[in-house]
Design a protein around this motif. Structure first.
Motif, short mmCIF file in Angstrom:
data_model
loop_
_atom_site.label_atom_id
_atom_site.label_comp_id
_atom_site.label_asym_id
_atom_site.label_seq_id
_atom_site.Cartn_x
_atom_site.Cartn_y
_atom_site.Cartn_z
N SER A 27 -3.19 -15.20 0.36
CA SER A 27 -1.79 -14.55 1.25
C SER A 27 -0.54 -15.30 1.34
N PHE A 28 0.41 -14.84 0.97
CA PHE A 28 2.02 -15.22 1.20
C PHE A 28 1.81 -16.62 3.04
N TYR A 29 0.46 -16.73 3.30
CA TYR A 29 0.67 -17.70 4.49
C TYR A 29 0.10 -18.73 4.03
N ALA A 46 7.39 -13.82 2.80
CA ALA A 46 6.92 -12.35 3.42
C ALA A 46 8.43 -11.25 2.78
N TRP A 49 6.71 -10.76 -0.71
CA TRP A 49 6.01 -10.38 -0.91
C TRP A 49 5.10 -8.94 -0.38
N ILE A 50 6.22 -8.80 1.02
CA ILE A 50 5.65 -7.24 1.32
C ILE A 50 6.81 -6.22 0.80
N LYS A 54 6.14 -4.79 -2.77
CA LYS A 54 5.20 -4.10 -2.09
C LYS A 54 3.33 -4.70 -2.42
N ASP A 56 -0.54 -6.33 -1.35
CA ASP A 56 -1.98 -6.14 0.05
C ASP A 56 -1.85 -7.75 0.37
N HIS A 57 -2.51 -8.07 1.71
CA HIS A 57 -2.12 -8.99 2.43
C HIS A 57 -2.70 -9.84 1.31
N PHE A 58 -4.00 -9.37 1.08
CA PHE A 58 -4.73 -10.47 0.08
C PHE A 58 -4.42 -10.25 -1.71
N GLU A 59 -4.32 -10.56 -2.98
CA GLU A 59 -3.70 -10.57 -4.06
C GLU A 59 -4.32 -11.54 -4.72
#
Length: 74
Positions: A27-29, A46, A49-50, A54, A56-59
């Protein structure tokens, strides 16, 4: 995306892939410490990523690395 963030994303993805294989999720975190010591960079990641991609939380880390490098895969 600025060069510092690009380099960090590639570095983290490479480490995750080396440790757990090319199917590892991320995730981007993962690109930041557990402290919010650089909110501008966190928001840039963020947004990329979002909003931009677009995602998902995990890629898959490999997918993220390829996006940053401009490599398209099918």
């Amino acid at each position: 995306m600025n060069t510092v963030l690009k380099a960090k994303i590639i570095e983290v993805c490479d480490k995750k892939i080396a440790a757990k294989g090319d199917q590892v999720g991320i995730s981007f975190y993962a690109f930041f410490k557990n402290k919010n010591d650089n909110p501008e960079l966190l928001m840039e990641a963020a947004t990329w990523w979002i909003q931009t991609n677009k995602l998902d939380h995990f890629e898959k880390a490999l997918k993220i690395k390829n996006l940053v490098l401009g490599i398209t895969t099918k």
